[in-house]
Design a protein around this motif. Structure first.
Motif, PDB file in Angstrom:
ATOM      1  N   TRP A 450       0.455  -4.492 -56.204  1.00 45.17           N
ATOM      2  CA  TRP A 450       0.510  -5.952 -56.099  1.00 45.17           C
ATOM      3  C   TRP A 450       1.927  -6.449 -55.853  1.00 45.17           C
ATOM      4  CZ3 TRP A 450      -3.176  -8.124 -60.456  1.00 45.17           C
ATOM      5  CH2 TRP A 450      -4.500  -7.762 -60.145  1.00 45.17           C
ATOM      6  N   ARG A 451       2.911  -5.818 -56.423  1.00 43.09           N
ATOM      7  CA  ARG A 451       4.281  -6.314 -56.282  1.00 43.09           C
ATOM      8  C   ARG A 451       4.731  -6.325 -54.825  1.00 43.09           C
ATOM      9  NH1 ARG A 451       4.504  -4.431 -61.507  1.00 43.09           N
ATOM     10  NH2 ARG A 451       5.854  -5.603 -62.951  1.00 43.09           N
ATOM     11  N   SER A 452       4.303  -5.348 -54.050  1.00 43.36           N
ATOM     12  CA  SER A 452       4.738  -5.247 -52.662  1.00 43.36           C
ATOM     13  C   SER A 452       3.707  -5.758 -51.665  1.00 43.36           C
ATOM     14  CB  SER A 452       5.082  -3.786 -52.333  1.00 43.36           C
ATOM     15  OG  SER A 452       3.946  -2.949 -52.525  1.00 43.36           O
ATOM     16  N   LYS A 453       2.438  -5.884 -52.070  1.00 43.75           N
ATOM     17  CA  LYS A 453       1.384  -6.227 -51.118  1.00 43.75           C
ATOM     18  C   LYS A 453       0.739  -7.586 -51.343  1.00 43.75           C
ATOM     19  CE  LYS A 453       1.641  -2.107 -49.247  1.00 43.75           C
ATOM     20  NZ  LYS A 453       2.198  -1.898 -47.889  1.00 43.75           N
ATOM     21  N   LEU A 454       0.973  -8.230 -52.504  1.00 42.06           N
ATOM     22  CA  LEU A 454       0.252  -9.465 -52.803  1.00 42.06           C
ATOM     23  C   LEU A 454       0.588 -10.564 -51.801  1.00 42.06           C
ATOM     24  CD1 LEU A 454      -1.697 -10.952 -54.642  1.00 42.06           C
ATOM     25  CD2 LEU A 454       0.226 -11.569 -56.117  1.00 42.06           C
ATOM     26  N   VAL A 455       1.834 -10.665 -51.403  1.00 43.82           N
ATOM     27  CA  VAL A 455       2.234 -11.714 -50.460  1.00 43.82           C
ATOM     28  C   VAL A 455       1.894 -11.331 -49.034  1.00 43.82           C
ATOM     29  CG1 VAL A 455       4.191 -13.044 -49.578  1.00 43.82           C
ATOM     30  CG2 VAL A 455       4.052 -12.497 -52.019  1.00 43.82           C
ATOM     31  N   SER A 456       2.209 -10.092 -48.632  1.00 46.46           N
ATOM     32  CA  SER A 456       2.019  -9.683 -47.236  1.00 46.46           C
ATOM     33  C   SER A 456       0.586  -9.280 -46.922  1.00 46.46           C
ATOM     34  CB  SER A 456       2.964  -8.519 -46.915  1.00 46.46           C
ATOM     35  OG  SER A 456       2.717  -7.411 -47.766  1.00 46.46           O
ATOM     36  N   HIS A 457      -0.150  -8.757 -47.896  1.00 46.90           N
ATOM     37  CA  HIS A 457      -1.532  -8.303 -47.674  1.00 46.90           C
ATOM     38  C   HIS A 457      -2.455  -8.930 -48.724  1.00 46.90           C
ATOM     39  CE1 HIS A 457       0.941  -5.250 -45.681  1.00 46.90           C
ATOM     40  NE2 HIS A 457      -0.096  -4.980 -44.916  1.00 46.90           N
ATOM     41  N   ARG A 458      -2.410 -10.232 -48.818  1.00 46.45           N
ATOM     42  CA  ARG A 458      -3.200 -10.910 -49.839  1.00 46.45           C
ATOM     43  C   ARG A 458      -4.690 -10.675 -49.643  1.00 46.45           C
ATOM     44  NH1 ARG A 458      -3.093 -17.400 -50.433  1.00 46.45           N
ATOM     45  NH2 ARG A 458      -4.506 -17.223 -48.656  1.00 46.45           N
ATOM     46  N   GLY A 459      -5.166 -10.711 -48.403  1.00 46.18           N
ATOM     47  CA  GLY A 459      -6.590 -10.502 -48.141  1.00 46.18           C
ATOM     48  C   GLY A 459      -7.065  -9.140 -48.583  1.00 46.18           C
ATOM     49  N   ALA A 460      -6.260  -8.094 -48.355  1.00 44.34           N
ATOM     50  CA  ALA A 460      -6.651  -6.745 -48.756  1.00 44.34           C
ATOM     51  C   ALA A 460      -6.680  -6.622 -50.270  1.00 44.34           C
ATOM     52  CB  ALA A 460      -5.688  -5.718 -48.154  1.00 44.34           C
ATOM     53  N   VAL A 461      -5.718  -7.257 -50.950  1.00 45.86           N
ATOM     54  CA  VAL A 461      -5.697  -7.198 -52.412  1.00 45.86           C
ATOM     55  C   VAL A 461      -6.934  -7.875 -52.995  1.00 45.86           C
ATOM     56  CG1 VAL A 461      -4.472  -7.988 -54.463  1.00 45.86           C
ATOM     57  CG2 VAL A 461      -3.186  -7.046 -52.545  1.00 45.86           C
ATOM     58  N   VAL A 462      -7.267  -9.062 -52.485  1.00 44.61           N
ATOM     59  CA  VAL A 462      -8.425  -9.796 -52.996  1.00 44.61           C
ATOM     60  C   VAL A 462      -9.714  -9.048 -52.680  1.00 44.61           C
ATOM     61  CG1 VAL A 462      -9.710 -11.951 -52.860  1.00 44.61           C
ATOM     62  CG2 VAL A 462      -7.212 -12.000 -52.862  1.00 44.61           C
ATOM     63  N   ALA A 463      -9.809  -8.472 -51.485  1.00 40.04           N
ATOM     64  CA  ALA A 463     -11.020  -7.730 -51.109  1.00 40.04           C
ATOM     65  C   ALA A 463     -11.222  -6.523 -52.017  1.00 40.04           C
ATOM     66  CB  ALA A 463     -10.926  -7.288 -49.655  1.00 40.04           C
ATOM     67  N   THR A 464     -10.137  -5.839 -52.382  1.00 41.04           N
ATOM     68  CA  THR A 464     -10.255  -4.700 -53.291  1.00 41.04           C
ATOM     69  C   THR A 464     -10.725  -5.149 -54.670  1.00 41.04           C
ATOM     70  OG1 THR A 464      -8.466  -3.581 -52.104  1.00 41.04           O
ATOM     71  CG2 THR A 464      -9.028  -2.746 -54.293  1.00 41.04           C
ATOM     72  N   GLU A 465     -10.221  -6.302 -55.129  1.00 44.98           N
ATOM     73  CA  GLU A 465     -10.662  -6.811 -56.431  1.00 44.98           C
ATOM     74  C   GLU A 465     -12.124  -7.234 -56.389  1.00 44.98           C
ATOM     75  OE1 GLU A 465      -8.897  -6.732 -59.335  1.00 44.98           O
ATOM     76  OE2 GLU A 465      -7.633  -5.500 -58.054  1.00 44.98           O
ATOM     77  N   MET A 466     -12.561  -7.789 -55.262  1.00 42.58           N
ATOM     78  CA  MET A 466     -13.982  -8.143 -55.135  1.00 42.58           C
ATOM     79  C   MET A 466     -14.866  -6.907 -55.242  1.00 42.58           C
ATOM     80  SD  MET A 466     -14.161 -11.002 -52.115  1.00 42.58           S
ATOM     81  CE  MET A 466     -13.507 -12.664 -52.336  1.00 42.58           C
ATOM     82  N   LYS A 467     -14.374  -5.781 -54.756  1.00 42.81           N
ATOM     83  CA  LYS A 467     -15.153  -4.550 -54.815  1.00 42.81           C
ATOM     84  C   LYS A 467     -15.119  -3.939 -56.214  1.00 42.81           C
ATOM     85  CE  LYS A 467     -13.253  -1.034 -52.827  1.00 42.81           C
ATOM     86  NZ  LYS A 467     -12.964   0.079 -53.761  1.00 42.81           N
ATOM     87  N   ASN A 468     -13.941  -3.880 -56.826  1.00 42.82           N
ATOM     88  CA  ASN A 468     -13.800  -3.209 -58.116  1.00 42.82           C
ATOM     89  C   ASN A 468     -14.254  -4.073 -59.289  1.00 42.82           C
ATOM     90  OD1 ASN A 468     -12.712  -0.990 -56.808  1.00 42.82           O
ATOM     91  ND2 ASN A 468     -10.599  -1.636 -57.136  1.00 42.82           N
ATOM     92  N   ASN A 469     -14.169  -5.398 -59.152  1.00 41.91           N
ATOM     93  CA  ASN A 469     -14.525  -6.309 -60.254  1.00 41.91           C
ATOM     94  C   ASN A 469     -15.561  -7.326 -59.784  1.00 41.91           C
ATOM     95  OD1 ASN A 469     -12.493  -5.593 -62.518  1.00 41.91           O
ATOM     96  ND2 ASN A 469     -11.189  -5.805 -60.722  1.00 41.91           N
TER      97      ASN A 469
END
Length: 582
Positions: A450-469
């Motif tokens: 999250w520290r390196s990807k939350l700003v630049s890859h926000r969609g990928a981070v949220v999509a992974t959370e939708m899958k895992n949680n």
């Protein structure tokens, strides 16, 4: 040799032998029909043998560029084909009993570290307006030496089985999973012999239900709200990360039948079904759940109350419940106690409680007051001020015909308010927090850093959370829709150090409109209303009494039991164990 036997006579000379040699450049004896059977060389063979290849230019190169090339790749692909007839040995080997070996696992005796923070304030039992809450209301937990905590209090809470013996990095899921030991979870409640099984419903049938309900109407509102601090919406600077701090505020999570407002609404016959948003969201999103849970259903007259037991598992905030490689228990091979499901659940619950209190601007001059005060707060008994919270009691029409109207009243929660940037009107917010523990640890579910990807890859981070949680985010979205919130704020909180679970930093906050977020998750609210109406109809067909809806711990099945009256009365007499708020 017996005397008188004749010696063999060698008539051919050396020159004759040389002349008998075959002509040409070949070597070895010439092929004759004496060593063949119908022209085919004879050799032992097995029906399972396959013909090999002298040369194959169609496979991947053996320079290792594919990551699995070279001699190792050849040995893996053709290990059963290198010796013609080698497969026949398997026909004569005795089967080896490996069941005992595969199910063997080492039980770790490392104690699990559990803790709540000093700001974690929890409730259980009967809530009373302005009265002594000896058996209900709220209880406060202190950290106690920095990382103290409570033991137990989960009612058989167990984790979802994850991948066996997973490495720190990513890998191909499914590889060598055939030899992992079977791991079974325990039910959230002990099923007693005198309980009568009424219905057993699998998730496939529940997923086909559908009921269109109205948008709902507000009956009454209680409490007050602080304004949301918009500075949290800005990406934090690396050198100035915001720490998550523990703030002591009184927060309540009283069950349905103990809510004094719901008792008044039931006496006025405002509805047939009564519930809280936490219980109702679990039922509406039950088809996404993996961990076991249970709901107590009480029928009094023609009314249905959806209740929860004290210390119910559905009050805890789970972590990576839906991940393919979910966190493992110590008995399943987990080495780090802070990354086991129960410890992660406590950590997530602690984060959610304190995050809501930290992202609001506390000011008595600018807060928004409702028409009624907080029904659970008693200033004479409380030592901490009440948290920013509004309880909205809303009614929904679940009728399928005009002849038999069915209404549902639910207690919803709003966490904060903010000004609309365009017209300046107040917008109601629900605030939740996702937490990252260690993206390289077992159970992370392939999450990004999250520290390196939350700003630049926000969609990928949220999509992974939708899958895992999936179930956790679905419940939060349903709660926001039930409360008619204008926006749902999701905070992203990570550990300051992956090896320490009591220090966290806030990496950012993202807001969504609840119904837009539901569409992204493929979440059907109509399907949730269909599940609620179906379960309640099953209870309304029965006589007055108490029922328990139980999620099977290892299968996608719901079971409805009828229990004797007073089955859970003993819980109130036990020693108070704090229940968490979500």
């Amino acid at each position: 040799m017996k005397s008188g036997a004749r010696r063999p006579v060698y008539d051919k000379s050396l020159a004759d032998l040389i002349s008998a040699l075959p002509e040409g450049d070949g070597w070895g004896p010439a092929t004759t029909s004496e060593t063949t059977l119908n022209g085919v060389p004879y050799a032992p063979f097995s029906k399972g043998d396959k013909l090999g290849r002298m040369a194959d230019w169609t496979s991947d190169s053996k320079d290792g560029r594919d990551g699995r090339g070279g001699r190792q790749q050849y040995n893996r692909n053709y290990r059963d084909q290198q010796i013609y007839g080698a497969g026949s040995a398997a026909l004569f080997t005795a089967p080896v009993a490996e069941a005992d070996e595969n199910t063997f696992s080492v039980v770790s005796r490392e104690p699990t570290k559990t803790r709540y923070g000093r700001g974690a304030v929890f409730t259980r039992g009967r809530g009373q307006r302005g009265a002594n809450q000896a058996r209900g209301g709220r209880a406060t937990l202190q950290r106690g030496g920095g990382r103290g905590g409570t033991q137990g209090g989960y009612g058989g809470y167990d984790s979802r089985g994850g991948r066996y013996n997973a490495p720190r990095g990513g890998r191909r899921f499914g590889w060598k999973d055939y030899d992992k030991p079977a791991r079974n979870r325990d039910a959230s409640i002990n099923i007693k012999p005198e309980w009568q099984l009424l219905e057993e419903i699998d998730f496939n049938r529940l997923g086909k239900l559908n009921l269109d309900a109205d948008e709902g109407e507000d009956l009454d509102s209680y409490g007050f709200l602080y304004y949301y601090d918009r500075s949290f919406d800005k990406p934090p600077v690396k050198s100035a990360e915001r720490r998550l701090t523990a703030i002591d505020r009184a927060t309540y999570n009283v069950t349905t039948s103990s809510d004094p407002v719901i008792q008044e609404l039931a006496e006025r016959d405002e509805a047939t079904i009564f519930a809280t948003d936490s219980i109702l969201s679990m039922l509406m999103c039950s088809t996404r759940s993996v961990y076991p849970w249970d709901i107590v259903i009480v029928r009094q007259g023609n009314k249905i109350f959806l209740d929860k037991r004290d210390n119910a598992t559905l009050d805890m905030v789970t972590v990576n419940e839906n991940a393919a490689d979910a966190p493992m228990e110590a008995t399943d091979g987990a080495k780090e106690g802070i990354n086991q499901p129960i410890a992660l659940s406590e950590e997530a619950t602690y984060i959610n409680h304190n995050f809501v209190n930290q992202v609001v601007l506390e000011s008595d001059s600018s807060k928004v007051n409702m028409t009624n005060e907080n029904p659970f707060y008693n200033e004479a008994e409380e030592t901490e001020p009440p948290a920013s919270k509004v309880y909205k009691y809303r009614r929904f029409d679940l009728s399928t015909s005009e002849e038999e109207p069915v209404y549902l009243v639910v207690r919803t929660e709003i966490d904060a308010v903010q000004k609309n940037a365009i017209n300046g009107e107040d917008q109601y917010l629900t605030i939740k927090a996702l937490n990252e523990f260690d993206n390289k640890a077992q159970g992370s579910g392939g999450a990004l850093d999250w520290r390196s990807k939350l700003v630049s890859h926000r969609g990928a981070v949220v999509a992974t959370e939708m899958k895992n949680n999936s179930v956790k985010l679905a419940r939060w979205t349903v709660q926001s829709i039930l409360a008619n919130a204008d926006q749902m704020k999701l905070g992203f909180v990570s550990r300051a150090n992956p090896k320490v679970n009591d220090k966290h930093v806030i990496l950012g906050v993202i807001g969504w409109k609840p119904r837009d977020f539901a569409n992204q998750m493929n979440l059907s609210v109509a399907n949730g209303w269909g599940i609620v109406r179906t379960i309640c109809d099953m209870c309304l067909k029965r006589e007055e009494g108490k029922f328990v809806l139980v999620k099977d711990p290892n299968k996608s099945i719901l079971r409805l039991y009828e229990v004797p009256a007073g089955s859970f009365d003993d819980d109130d007499e036990e020693e108070d164990i704090p229940a968490s708020v979500e």
